[in-house]
Design an enzyme around this catalytic site. Structure first.
Site, short mmCIF file in Angstrom:
data_model
loop_
_atom_site.label_atom_id
_atom_site.label_comp_id
_atom_site.label_asym_id
_atom_site.label_seq_id
_atom_site.Cartn_x
_atom_site.Cartn_y
_atom_site.Cartn_z
N SER B 124 0.83 -1.20 0.00
CA SER B 124 0.00 0.00 0.00
C SER B 124 0.87 1.25 0.00
O SER B 124 1.98 1.26 0.55
CB SER B 124 -0.87 -0.01 1.26
OG SER B 124 -1.45 1.25 1.47
N TYR B 148 -1.36 0.10 10.13
CA TYR B 148 -1.54 -0.60 8.85
C TYR B 148 -0.34 -0.37 7.93
O TYR B 148 0.22 -1.32 7.37
CB TYR B 148 -2.83 -0.08 8.19
CG TYR B 148 -3.10 -0.61 6.80
CD1 TYR B 148 -3.71 -1.84 6.61
CD2 TYR B 148 -2.78 0.16 5.68
CE1 TYR B 148 -3.98 -2.31 5.33
CE2 TYR B 148 -3.05 -0.30 4.39
CZ TYR B 148 -3.65 -1.54 4.22
OH TYR B 148 -3.91 -1.99 2.96
N LYS B 152 2.37 -3.18 6.54
CA LYS B 152 2.67 -3.39 5.12
C LYS B 152 4.16 -3.17 4.85
O LYS B 152 4.78 -3.91 4.09
CB LYS B 152 1.83 -2.44 4.25
CG LYS B 152 0.34 -2.78 4.20
CD LYS B 152 0.09 -4.09 3.45
CE LYS B 152 -1.39 -4.37 3.23
NZ LYS B 152 -1.63 -5.68 2.56
#
Lengths: 327, 327
Positions: B124, B148, B152
């Site tokens: 991402s 998050y 990633k």
């Protein structure tokens, strides 16, 4: 203030503990006790401060919780297996260098507010890999070329996230190559950077396996201890969301190292350096960082040596003057 | 060739499976079977190719081993919990997005040589955070500002190390924000980027919570599937030790999105956009990346849209023409 040093039996760990005991305080707060942890229980130095030594393997479930059960206000996490071993033993490297660190971070998080210790973590310039600019800025992206460098880079990301979430006050410091290392020659690819100084100062021949033009990034063990103590007391609000810092070292070529040795110890010392090129070592070293800007760390007050002569003098003062040259 | 799609029930996963079944091959190798995995067993589409659907939570011990027991030649790992949930539930985010991915990587490694599948992982642009340049190059360092993004970024590092060690052929692709997402409005901070197109096309009012000058980075769901399929067939030797790639999207301001909507659907569509500033959303979005160079991915043949008009046309063709607008 209660202090926990994990990796206290290593070369930098022992010097850090000695410096803590000598100062008796960190950032103006008096030490009330120190816990020394390592894979085997560290020796306890003489001191009026309460010292406890424990054998602790952070990768084992429950061990980190035990250490954090003492609620240390300040934690130094220096423990790791080194680059060569992490590359040779994939599982052990991830278990010790990643899982062990994560267990520590989790043990702190799970205590919950208001417990929020300062945590100083030693990272490495091994988070960087080719292609690299001649002088590496503070915004260089992480491209580790070893499992060790990968593990350190992951721990830096975890440190930043746990700090951002308020679980601890993290400071990650990427140490330069530490020279002059005391003790006997080892087989690390970087060993010659110390050996070409240490061995001639002891009247012993040293092998130089690379060209004089090889340039690298150095700080003394004394400077490394200074970085750790400065990181322990710094205002972490100044770090924003980027608590990982490349420490200021000095860039020197092997030729500059040798010239410094001659200035400090005379031409007879230099004559003990024998050039015997090793293609394997030369190739490994060619991919290493040569120099860093380290602007953020300098602006935050971290200070290393500026001339290699000083690094040699630190070795003479801290090791040879005390008869520690071969310990 | 056996294919495993983890996260097959999601929007991109379903479109990927449909594209795989339509093509019947990847990189010239015919499909012999597909396993669809997700947290609940995905629906099995009609096909002459053997399809198996399984409910699988990679964070549970043994689940990854079960999936890899089938020895898929090609693995798409799309499964993750989203940014908002990973921020709200710290433990769940690390368990699913980090531990789950690591279990998958470990299950592959532990099979051992000669098993060496291709593994395509969706990362991402959340691995990047402020401060950011207006156009972000391929060497931007990772400074995630969410758990998050941290998860990633860690998975990217693991992917690179496992690939370097030869355990699999990894390709990590950082997807742009996917628009126009089909279905109902959701509460994601990015939701309005799709909503201001999708709702007016359905004759429904849409709320625009930010200024027209906000600039962001987009690709269509169809382009995302194209990235995944291209990553599945690319020569990974061309990636060197940096197998994580920012995918080419297109940078567009909200104003440019609206102008494209008017060109495609007329002024009456645009009149359904109601400007109602939301300071919370505006602040979140202000920290997001605006544009990327994506030179490496472009040179490797990854192709996204170049005009927002095309992204709207893809939505009309792939969703509304099939009556999928609200599924």
């Amino acid at each position: 203030m209660k202090v926990l040093v994990i990796g206290a039996a290593g070369m930098v760990g022992r010097k850090l503990v000695a410096a803590l005991l000598k100062a008796g305080q960190v950032g103006g707060r008096a030490l009330s006790g120190i816990t020394l942890a390592d894979i085997v229980a560290p020796q306890i130095p003489k001191s009026s401060i309460t010292i406890e030594a424990v054998a602790a393997d952070l990768s084992v479930d429950g061990v980190a919780e035990g250490l954090i059960g003492l609620r240390p206000d300040l934690i130094f996490h220096l423990a790791a297996i080194v680059s060569g071993e992490a590359e040779a033993d994939f599982e052990k490297g991830y278990r010790i260098n990643l899982d062990g660190t994560r267990h520590l971070f989790e043990a702190i998080r799970l205590v919950g507010s208001p417990y929020k210790p300062r945590l100083v973590f030693t990272s490495s310039i091994a988070v960087f890999g080719e292609p690299l600019p001649a002088v590496i800025g503070d915004s260089q992206h992480h491209t580790p070329l070893t499992s060790y460098g990968t593990q350190k880079a992951i721990c830096e990301l975890l440190l930043a996230d746990y700090s951002r979430r308020g679980f601890f006050e993290g400071v990650g410091i990427r140490l330069p190559t530490i020279a002059v290392r005391p003790g006997k020659p080892n087989k690390a690819a970087s060993g010659f950077f110390s050996g070409i100084i240490r061995e001639p100062l002891a009247g012993v021949e040293a092998i130089l396996p690379v060209d004089d033009s090889v340039r690298h990034w150095f700080a003394s063990p004394r400077a490394a201890v200074g970085f750790l103590l400065h990181a322990a007391a710094i205002d972490t609000a100044l770090l924003g969301n980027q608590p990982n810092l490349t420490m200021p070292g000095l860039a020197a070529t092997v030729g500059e190292q040798i010239a410094a040795l001659e200035r400090v110890a005379g031409p007879q010392a230099v004559q003990l350096i024998r050039r015997e090129r090793d293609e394997t070592i030369a190739k490994i070293v060619a991919g290493w960082p040569q120099a860093f800007e380290a602007q953020r760390a300098r602006a935050l007050g971290f200070r290393g040596e500026t001339e290699f002569d000083d690094i040699i003098r630190v070795y003479l003062e801290d090791e040879l003057a005390r008869g520690n040259g071969t310990t």
